[in-house]
Design a protein around this motif. Structure first.
Motif, PDB file in Angstrom:
ATOM      1  N   SER A  49       0.818  -1.217   0.000  1.00  0.00           N
ATOM      2  CA  SER A  49       0.000   0.000   0.000  1.00  0.00           C
ATOM      3  C   SER A  49       0.853   1.269   0.000  1.00  0.00           C
ATOM      4  O   SER A  49       0.407   2.316  -0.454  1.00  0.00           O
ATOM      5  N   TRP A  50       2.061   1.188   0.454  1.00  0.00           N
ATOM      6  CA  TRP A  50       2.991   2.324   0.507  1.00  0.00           C
ATOM      7  C   TRP A  50       3.657   2.593  -0.839  1.00  0.00           C
ATOM      8  O   TRP A  50       4.246   3.627  -1.054  1.00  0.00           O
ATOM      9  N   ASP A  52       4.486   3.790  -4.229  1.00  0.00           N
ATOM     10  CA  ASP A  52       4.076   4.916  -5.063  1.00  0.00           C
ATOM     11  C   ASP A  52       4.429   4.590  -6.512  1.00  0.00           C
ATOM     12  O   ASP A  52       5.606   4.562  -6.867  1.00  0.00           O
ATOM     13  N   ASP A  73      -2.910  -7.256  -1.690  1.00  0.00           N
ATOM     14  CA  ASP A  73      -3.944  -6.298  -2.086  1.00  0.00           C
ATOM     15  C   ASP A  73      -3.329  -5.345  -3.111  1.00  0.00           C
ATOM     16  O   ASP A  73      -2.447  -4.560  -2.788  1.00  0.00           O
ATOM     17  N   SER A  75      -5.039  -3.050  -4.808  1.00  0.00           N
ATOM     18  CA  SER A  75      -5.935  -1.911  -5.041  1.00  0.00           C
ATOM     19  C   SER A  75      -5.223  -0.564  -5.032  1.00  0.00           C
ATOM     20  O   SER A  75      -5.695   0.384  -5.664  1.00  0.00           O
ATOM     21  N   SER A  76      -4.098  -0.461  -4.376  1.00  0.00           N
ATOM     22  CA  SER A  76      -3.373   0.816  -4.331  1.00  0.00           C
ATOM     23  C   SER A  76      -2.370   0.968  -5.477  1.00  0.00           C
ATOM     24  O   SER A  76      -1.773   2.027  -5.652  1.00  0.00           O
ATOM     25  N   ASN A  78      -1.032   1.832  -8.850  1.00  0.00           N
ATOM     26  CA  ASN A  78      -1.403   2.680  -9.982  1.00  0.00           C
ATOM     27  C   ASN A  78      -0.747   2.100 -11.233  1.00  0.00           C
ATOM     28  O   ASN A  78       0.455   2.176 -11.399  1.00  0.00           O
TER      29      ASN A  78
END
Length: 92
Positions: A49-50, A52, A73, A75-76, A78
């Protein structure tokens, strides 16, 4: 939990870890994450999730051979600029 440092090549092939907690700074300009967790065959749990990823264009084999990965997961992540996802989950 073991601390893991991914080498410049991005490959951690054969590293025996079950969980990874990675803290990274200044990864927003990274374009290639090919093989980042490739070969982490013991990895079962991964929190990205971190991560970038607005400029990433290549995620080829990013999680390849992570055979025991049960919890991931995405979902974060991009992926708007990603053009190569070849074998991203090969042999998982």
């Amino acid at each position: 939990m073991p601390q893991v440092s991914i080498a410049d090549e991005g490959h951690a092939y054969g590293v025996t870890i079950t969980q990874a907690l990675l803290n990274a700074r200044n990864v927003g300009n990274v374009e290639v994450m090919s093989g980042l967790f490739c070969g982490c065959t013991g990895l079962t749990d991964l929190n990205i999730s971190w991560l970038d990823t607005p400029n990433v264009t290549n995620t080829e084999m990013m999680f390849a051979h992570c055979r025991r990965l049960n919890n991931l997961d995405l979902s974060s992540l991009n992926t708007s600029k990603v053009t190569t996802m070849l074998s991203m989950f090969q042999d998982c």
